[in-house]
Design a protein around this motif. Structure first.
Motif, PDB file in Angstrom:
ATOM      1  N   LEU A  66      35.480   0.160  22.360  1.00 28.79           N
ATOM      2  CA  LEU A  66      36.299   1.372  22.234  1.00 28.79           C
ATOM      3  C   LEU A  66      37.464   1.130  21.284  1.00 28.79           C
ATOM      4  CD1 LEU A  66      36.227   2.648  25.932  1.00 28.79           C
ATOM      5  CD2 LEU A  66      35.068   3.642  23.936  1.00 28.79           C
ATOM      6  N   LEU A  67      38.053  -0.070  21.375  1.00 30.93           N
ATOM      7  CA  LEU A  67      39.151  -0.401  20.460  1.00 30.93           C
ATOM      8  C   LEU A  67      38.621  -0.556  19.040  1.00 30.93           C
ATOM      9  CD1 LEU A  67      40.924  -2.908  22.870  1.00 30.93           C
ATOM     10  CD2 LEU A  67      41.892  -0.718  22.097  1.00 30.93           C
ATOM     11  N   LYS A 204      12.624   0.571  19.852  1.00 32.04           N
ATOM     12  CA  LYS A 204      12.621   0.802  18.399  1.00 32.04           C
ATOM     13  C   LYS A 204      13.315   2.090  17.984  1.00 32.04           C
ATOM     14  CE  LYS A 204       8.631  -0.034  16.331  1.00 32.04           C
ATOM     15  NZ  LYS A 204       7.145   0.013  16.339  1.00 32.04           N
ATOM     16  N   GLY A 205      13.489   2.993  18.952  1.00 34.46           N
ATOM     17  CA  GLY A 205      14.140   4.257  18.615  1.00 34.46           C
ATOM     18  C   GLY A 205      15.627   4.254  18.913  1.00 34.46           C
ATOM     19  N   LEU A 206      16.128   3.132  19.426  1.00 29.51           N
ATOM     20  CA  LEU A 206      17.508   3.029  19.909  1.00 29.51           C
ATOM     21  C   LEU A 206      18.339   2.129  18.997  1.00 29.51           C
ATOM     22  CD1 LEU A 206      19.536   3.341  22.419  1.00 29.51           C
ATOM     23  CD2 LEU A 206      18.501   1.232  23.269  1.00 29.51           C
ATOM     24  N   ILE A 207      19.414   2.659  18.449  1.00 32.33           N
ATOM     25  CA  ILE A 207      20.317   1.839  17.623  1.00 32.33           C
ATOM     26  C   ILE A 207      21.451   1.326  18.505  1.00 32.33           C
ATOM     27  CG2 ILE A 207      21.935   1.830  15.673  1.00 32.33           C
ATOM     28  CD1 ILE A 207      19.245   2.302  14.568  1.00 32.33           C
ATOM     29  N   ASN A 208      21.441   0.024  18.768  1.00 33.46           N
ATOM     30  CA  ASN A 208      22.545  -0.595  19.496  1.00 33.46           C
ATOM     31  C   ASN A 208      23.589  -1.047  18.494  1.00 33.46           C
ATOM     32  OD1 ASN A 208      21.801  -0.590  22.320  1.00 33.46           O
ATOM     33  ND2 ASN A 208      20.126  -1.951  21.713  1.00 33.46           N
ATOM     34  N   LEU A 209      24.821  -0.613  18.683  1.00 39.28           N
ATOM     35  CA  LEU A 209      25.837  -0.906  17.669  1.00 39.28           C
ATOM     36  C   LEU A 209      26.124  -2.395  17.519  1.00 39.28           C
ATOM     37  CD1 LEU A 209      28.415   1.980  18.243  1.00 39.28           C
ATOM     38  CD2 LEU A 209      26.334   1.967  16.869  1.00 39.28           C
ATOM     39  N   LEU A 210      25.864  -3.173  18.581  1.00 38.35           N
ATOM     40  CA  LEU A 210      26.172  -4.601  18.497  1.00 38.35           C
ATOM     41  C   LEU A 210      24.980  -5.452  18.079  1.00 38.35           C
ATOM     42  CD1 LEU A 210      28.591  -5.093  21.554  1.00 38.35           C
ATOM     43  CD2 LEU A 210      29.146  -4.655  19.147  1.00 38.35           C
ATOM     44  N   ASP A 211      23.842  -4.828  17.814  1.00 35.04           N
ATOM     45  CA  ASP A 211      22.705  -5.596  17.319  1.00 35.04           C
ATOM     46  C   ASP A 211      22.989  -6.131  15.916  1.00 35.04           C
ATOM     47  OD1 ASP A 211      21.150  -5.257  19.549  1.00 35.04           O
ATOM     48  OD2 ASP A 211      19.778  -3.793  18.649  1.00 35.04           O
ATOM     49  N   THR A 284      28.455  -3.266  10.665  1.00 32.31           N
ATOM     50  CA  THR A 284      28.955  -4.615  10.368  1.00 32.31           C
ATOM     51  C   THR A 284      30.443  -4.765  10.729  1.00 32.31           C
ATOM     52  OG1 THR A 284      27.257  -4.851   8.683  1.00 32.31           O
ATOM     53  CG2 THR A 284      29.089  -6.419   8.607  1.00 32.31           C
ATOM     54  N   PRO A 285      31.335  -3.930  10.194  1.00 39.66           N
ATOM     55  CA  PRO A 285      32.739  -4.091  10.599  1.00 39.66           C
ATOM     56  C   PRO A 285      32.974  -3.752  12.081  1.00 39.66           C
ATOM     57  CG  PRO A 285      32.474  -2.146   9.186  1.00 39.66           C
ATOM     58  CD  PRO A 285      31.166  -2.868   9.181  1.00 39.66           C
ATOM     59  N   PHE A 286      32.166  -2.848  12.626  1.00 43.98           N
ATOM     60  CA  PHE A 286      32.307  -2.500  14.043  1.00 43.98           C
ATOM     61  C   PHE A 286      32.054  -3.730  14.925  1.00 43.98           C
ATOM     62  CE2 PHE A 286      30.551  -1.207  18.117  1.00 43.98           C
ATOM     63  CZ  PHE A 286      31.509  -0.303  18.570  1.00 43.98           C
ATOM     64  N   ARG A 287      30.988  -4.457  14.607  1.00 40.34           N
ATOM     65  CA  ARG A 287      30.670  -5.664  15.381  1.00 40.34           C
ATOM     66  C   ARG A 287      31.776  -6.704  15.210  1.00 40.34           C
ATOM     67  NH1 ARG A 287      26.295  -8.856  13.666  1.00 40.34           N
ATOM     68  NH2 ARG A 287      25.396  -9.281  15.684  1.00 40.34           N
ATOM     69  N   ASP A 288      32.252  -6.856  13.983  1.00 43.13           N
ATOM     70  CA  ASP A 288      33.281  -7.866  13.728  1.00 43.13           C
ATOM     71  C   ASP A 288      34.545  -7.557  14.502  1.00 43.13           C
ATOM     72  OD1 ASP A 288      31.479  -9.024  12.046  1.00 43.13           O
ATOM     73  OD2 ASP A 288      32.434  -8.348  10.183  1.00 43.13           O
ATOM     74  N   ARG A 289      34.945  -6.295  14.474  1.00 41.32           N
ATOM     75  CA  ARG A 289      36.173  -5.922  15.207  1.00 41.32           C
ATOM     76  C   ARG A 289      35.987  -6.105  16.710  1.00 41.32           C
ATOM     77  NH1 ARG A 289      36.489  -1.640  11.416  1.00 41.32           N
ATOM     78  NH2 ARG A 289      35.558  -0.195  12.919  1.00 41.32           N
ATOM     79  N   THR A 290      34.817  -5.726  17.219  1.00 39.22           N
ATOM     80  CA  THR A 290      34.550  -5.907  18.650  1.00 39.22           C
ATOM     81  C   THR A 290      34.700  -7.382  19.018  1.00 39.22           C
ATOM     82  OG1 THR A 290      33.026  -4.028  18.657  1.00 39.22           O
ATOM     83  CG2 THR A 290      32.843  -5.580  20.484  1.00 39.22           C
TER      84      THR A 290
END
Ligand code: TYM
Length: 332
Positions: A66-67, A204-211, A284-290
């Motif tokens: 969320l942050l 395969k139809g699901l996009i996980n943001l942290l993948d 990519t930046p979303f995962r890095d910030r998480t």
């Protein structure tokens, strides 16, 4: 400032693209204009069995996401539901005001219970929407930013607010759903007739943001479209392509007519290749910030502690008024 409240479950670890586009993205925008309360709903999570260590870790992962998505603890109140005991307390009161038949009509419960079978379905899952009612009413929220699948729960919340207010006197603000038409329902990339969901038949139809970003890129490239070749928004006849256009448009801020123009005379492959790139640039930046937030759990926990303190101040006041209206003897 009008008030908003919303919540997200920590159960899956990673948020999926539907969570982000349908809800979290709006949370970020609304913190600028509203008095905003957002929470990780761990009490809701235990309506289905959870591994304790995983739940604890997933709760931090949810808060970190969320942050990373852009919630700013200076602009909104971010907290964990179980840190504010008033949720369970008002939940009980709402349980006593909700009809059994009324609760039985909740379609999300019916779907989940049908999948699991009655013996594996907890009573908590049945009363799940009633705890959600308490979540919303405790903060006197005017608006509740969610995806389309939550609309029925918010309608029930309105019924209960109305019922309590007419029986015991004006106590609760009447909440309204805040659901953006464009992103109310993001669809599964393999089955564009179903909403994107962590419980989908195929991952395969699901996009996980942290993948891994390349995993998500691949999923975009193999998204189901149709046998036509025209890139045009038509949710009814071209649900797969329309879903890709919605995602593309929201992630880039390009309007759908502009995209239609850009891809005029081009093949689906071109759209998918470009969207795969857009997806990689987003995750990519979303995962890095998480990960940065997760690498500093003390700071993360301090943010959540401060959030819980702010949330409790509001929740305690509403609960005290409610108890008084109900005729409970003060504890003095
Ligand atoms: P949850 O955790 O299932 O989902 C979080 C948010 O994501 C939205 N969403 C979608 N939006 C568009 N397309 C999709 N495919 C999609 N999938 C999920 C959901 O609508 C939701 O807004 N019951 C809630 C959590 C909750 C809550 C609350 C919400 C608990 N208390 C109080 C609002 C107010 C839930 O399970 O969301």
């Amino acid at each position: 400032r009008p008030r908003v409240l919303s919540g997200i479950q920590p159960t899956a670890g990673s948020f999926h693209l539907g969570n982000y586009l349908g809800a979290v993205r709006q949370w970020v925008a609304l913190q600028e204009s509203h008095d905003a309360f957002y929470m990780v709903v761990d009490l809701h999570a235990i309506t289905i069995p959870q591994d304790p260590a995983e739940l604890r870790s997933n709760t931090r992962i949810a808060a970190a996401q969320l942050l990373a998505a852009g919630l700013d603890p200076e602009r909104c109140t971010l907290f964990v539901q179980s840190h504010v005991p008033e949720h369970a307390q008002l939940g009980w009161v709402m349980n006593c005001l909700t009809g059994f038949g009324e609760a039985s009509r909740m379609t999300q419960f019916k779907d989940k219970a049908a999948k699991q079978g009655a013996d594996r379905t907890s009573v908590g899952l049945f009363t799940y929407p009633i705890l959600q009612i308490a979540d919303i009413l405790l903060y006197q929220a005017h608006q509740v930013p969610v995806g389309e699948d939550q609309r029925q729960h918010i309608e029930l919340t309105r019924d209960l607010a109305e019922r309590f207010n007419s029986r015991y006197g004006d106590t609760f603000t009447m909440p309204a759903p805040y659901i953006l038409k464009e992103t109310a329902k993001i669809y599964d990339l393999q089955d564009p007739s179903a909403k994107m969901s962590k419980s989908a038949a195929s991952p395969k139809g699901l996009i996980n943001l942290l993948d891994e970003p390349k995993v998500s890129a691949k999923k975009v490239k193999s998204a189901v479209t149709d046998t036509d070749t025209v890139i045009r928004y038509d949710a009814e006849n071209k649900p797969g392509v329309s879903n890709l256009l919605t995602i593309y448009s929201t992630l880039t801020g390009t309007s759908i007519p502009e995209l239609e123009q850009k891809y005029e005379g081009k093949m689906y492959g071109a759209l998918k290749t470009d969207l795969a790139e857009v997806m990689v640039d987003f995750v990519t930046p979303f995962r890095d910030r998480t990960q940065e937030y997760l690498d500093d759990p003390e700071t993360l926990d301090a943010i959540l502690a401060k959030g819980a303190e702010k949330a409790r101040a509001v929740a305690a006041e509403t609960l005290a008024t409610t108890y008084d209206r109900l005729g409970f003897l003060p504890a003095k």
